[in-house]
Write a protein that holds these residues in place. Structure first.
Motif, PDB file in Angstrom:
ATOM      1  N   GLY A 220      41.980  38.900  50.775  1.00 42.93           N
ATOM      2  CA  GLY A 220      41.795  39.891  51.819  1.00 42.93           C
ATOM      3  C   GLY A 220      42.494  41.202  51.498  1.00 42.93           C
ATOM      4  N   CYS A 221      43.758  41.116  51.085  1.00 47.15           N
ATOM      5  CA  CYS A 221      44.526  42.330  50.766  1.00 47.15           C
ATOM      6  C   CYS A 221      43.952  43.036  49.541  1.00 47.15           C
ATOM      7  CB  CYS A 221      45.993  41.981  50.544  1.00 47.15           C
ATOM      8  SG  CYS A 221      46.855  41.404  52.024  1.00 47.15           S
ATOM      9  N   PHE A 222      43.564  42.258  48.531  1.00 49.10           N
ATOM     10  CA  PHE A 222      43.009  42.862  47.315  1.00 49.10           C
ATOM     11  C   PHE A 222      41.747  43.651  47.631  1.00 49.10           C
ATOM     12  CE2 PHE A 222      39.863  42.434  43.859  1.00 49.10           C
ATOM     13  CZ  PHE A 222      40.488  43.209  42.890  1.00 49.10           C
ATOM     14  N   PHE A 223      40.803  43.032  48.330  1.00 50.64           N
ATOM     15  CA  PHE A 223      39.536  43.712  48.614  1.00 50.64           C
ATOM     16  C   PHE A 223      39.721  44.855  49.600  1.00 50.64           C
ATOM     17  CE2 PHE A 223      37.685  39.622  47.100  1.00 50.64           C
ATOM     18  CZ  PHE A 223      36.961  40.161  46.056  1.00 50.64           C
ATOM     19  N   LEU A 224      40.678  44.736  50.500  1.00 48.01           N
ATOM     20  CA  LEU A 224      40.930  45.828  51.436  1.00 48.01           C
ATOM     21  C   LEU A 224      41.453  47.052  50.698  1.00 48.01           C
ATOM     22  CD1 LEU A 224      41.022  46.882  54.306  1.00 48.01           C
ATOM     23  CD2 LEU A 224      43.272  45.809  54.577  1.00 48.01           C
ATOM     24  N   LEU A 225      42.408  46.853  49.806  1.00 47.49           N
ATOM     25  CA  LEU A 225      42.957  47.971  49.043  1.00 47.49           C
ATOM     26  C   LEU A 225      41.910  48.581  48.106  1.00 47.49           C
ATOM     27  CD1 LEU A 225      46.479  46.495  48.187  1.00 47.49           C
ATOM     28  CD2 LEU A 225      45.922  48.224  49.912  1.00 47.49           C
ATOM     29  N   VAL A 226      41.122  47.722  47.463  1.00 49.44           N
ATOM     30  CA  VAL A 226      40.072  48.221  46.575  1.00 49.44           C
ATOM     31  C   VAL A 226      39.027  48.996  47.363  1.00 49.44           C
ATOM     32  CG1 VAL A 226      38.134  47.491  45.132  1.00 49.44           C
ATOM     33  CG2 VAL A 226      40.386  46.484  44.783  1.00 49.44           C
TER      34      VAL A 226
END
Length: 369
Positions: A220-226
């Motif tokens: 979740g955090c990875f895709f949100l930041l990307v």
């Protein structure tokens, strides 16, 4: 069987790159999107952990079956129809319309939009009408094909020489702005792949436990930041707000020298076409199963032949997509998407509290026994 849940966590994060969240976050990049994203990371992770732990207590049961154990039948039907008709059905309709138009604009702009929608709806209707186990087998195969290439493109975007880290640091400096509620509510959607348990918890056997739960906040955090920072890194802090097809133009800013892959945009759109059809398949199938359970409770994981009701309900969802295209423009679709994301945010809390209530009731039963 926990891998199916993680497949849903992964693909919900990926589909948001092209569909729901980026435009809203970019719009509020100077008005609280950063702090809203940080809050969304916490809220989304907590909801995911609590919901997964709650469903563990009821192996083999979907949300409607759990409701039938503790609340009146009429309330079970109301909640099931609310979930199906207000969450999953609109999600699939919004996505298939938006991506049908996006693909048409870049691949064949002179094509009749209804013909292109017909091709995608036909695939969605057929796939969503299959049995639950077949739907998950299709989902697993497609994820194993799509995910490696898509993750490769995202990593390539981050390490690209054209990526401007100064723009990223500049926007990140607005973290002290008060959080934007819309940005926060929409960003939590990247963590909501676990809501597939409404249906898929029927696949789990007695004694089942989720392992590697840290995958949910990680993805979740990875895709949100990307989702948020990569377009800023490519187009700048101001220019990023000028694009309608934000991630399509971002993908078109990348070039790869890997065999037949040169211009990333076309491969990128093909991958997301597959993802969008997966999303439609899962959302419409969940809607079908919730409606069927509300009518007669006659549902099973494996059904051969496929019940006619599945086909008719899937066809109804497909027809609704054509009605949606007839009356809704892309600009209106963005407004509808934003409204849906905020409504879904509140619905998630409703179902979270319902599951906590069911867990409390089960513990109380065990104590009394």
């Amino acid at each position: 069987m926990s891998r199916y849940t993680y497949y849903h966590v992964l693909y919900v994060g990926m589909i948001n790159i092209m569909m729901f969240v980026p435009t809203m976050l970019i719009r509020d990049r100077f008005q609280g999107a950063i702090s809203g994203m940080l809050i969304a990371m916490v809220i989304g992770s907590v909801i995911a952990y609590v919901m997964m732990a709650s469903f563990e207590k009821f192996p083999g049961l979907g949300f409607p079956e759990i409701c039938d154990r503790y609340i009146p039948r009429w309330l079970t039907v109301t909640l099931s129809l609310m979930a199906g008709l207000l969450i999953w059905l609109p999600a699939g309709t919004i996505v298939i319309f938006a991506f049908s138009e996006t693909v048409r604009m870049f691949f064949y702009p002179d094509m009749n939009p209804y013909l292109n929608l017909f091709l995608m709806v036909s695939a969605g209707v057929w796939a969503s009408s299959r049995s639950t186990r077949s739907v998950q087998f299709i989902h697993e195969i497609m994820m194993l094909i799509i995910s490696p290439l898509l993750l490769l493109f995202l990593i390539k975007a981050i390490v690209n020489d054209s990526f401007n880290w100064d723009a990223v640091r500049y926007v990140a400096g607005y973290v002290n702005k008060p959080p934007s509620f819309v940005s926060m509510a929409s960003a939590t959607f990247l963590f909501s792949g676990h809501f597939s348990l409404f249906l898929l918890n029927r696949l789990h056997v007695e004694g089942f436990r989720f392992r590697f739960r840290w995958i949910v906040p990680l993805f979740g955090c990875f895709f949100l930041l990307v989702t948020f920072f990569v377009p800023i890194g490519f187009h700048g802090t101001v220019g990023v707000g000028d694009y309608v097809y934000l991630w399509s133009m971002t993908a078109d800013s990348m070039i790869m020298e890997y065999g037949f892959i040169n211009r990333v945009l076309f491969v990128f759109l093909l991958l997301f076409t597959g993802l969008s059809l997966l999303f439609v398949m899962n959302t419409w199938h969940t809607t079908i199963m919730l409606i069927r359970y509300s009518i007669n409770r006659s549902v099973a994981l494996e059904e051969d032949p496929v019940p006619n009701m599945n086909k008719w309900l899937a066809l109804g969802a497909g027809i609704l997509s054509f009605v949606f295209m007839r009356f809704v423009s892309l600009e209106m679709n963005q407004v509808i998407s934003e409204t849906w994301l905020v409504a879904r945010f509140f619905m998630e809390f409703l179902f979270l509290f319902m599951m906590l209530y069911f867990v409390w009731r089960k513990k109380k039963e065990n104590v009394c026994a």
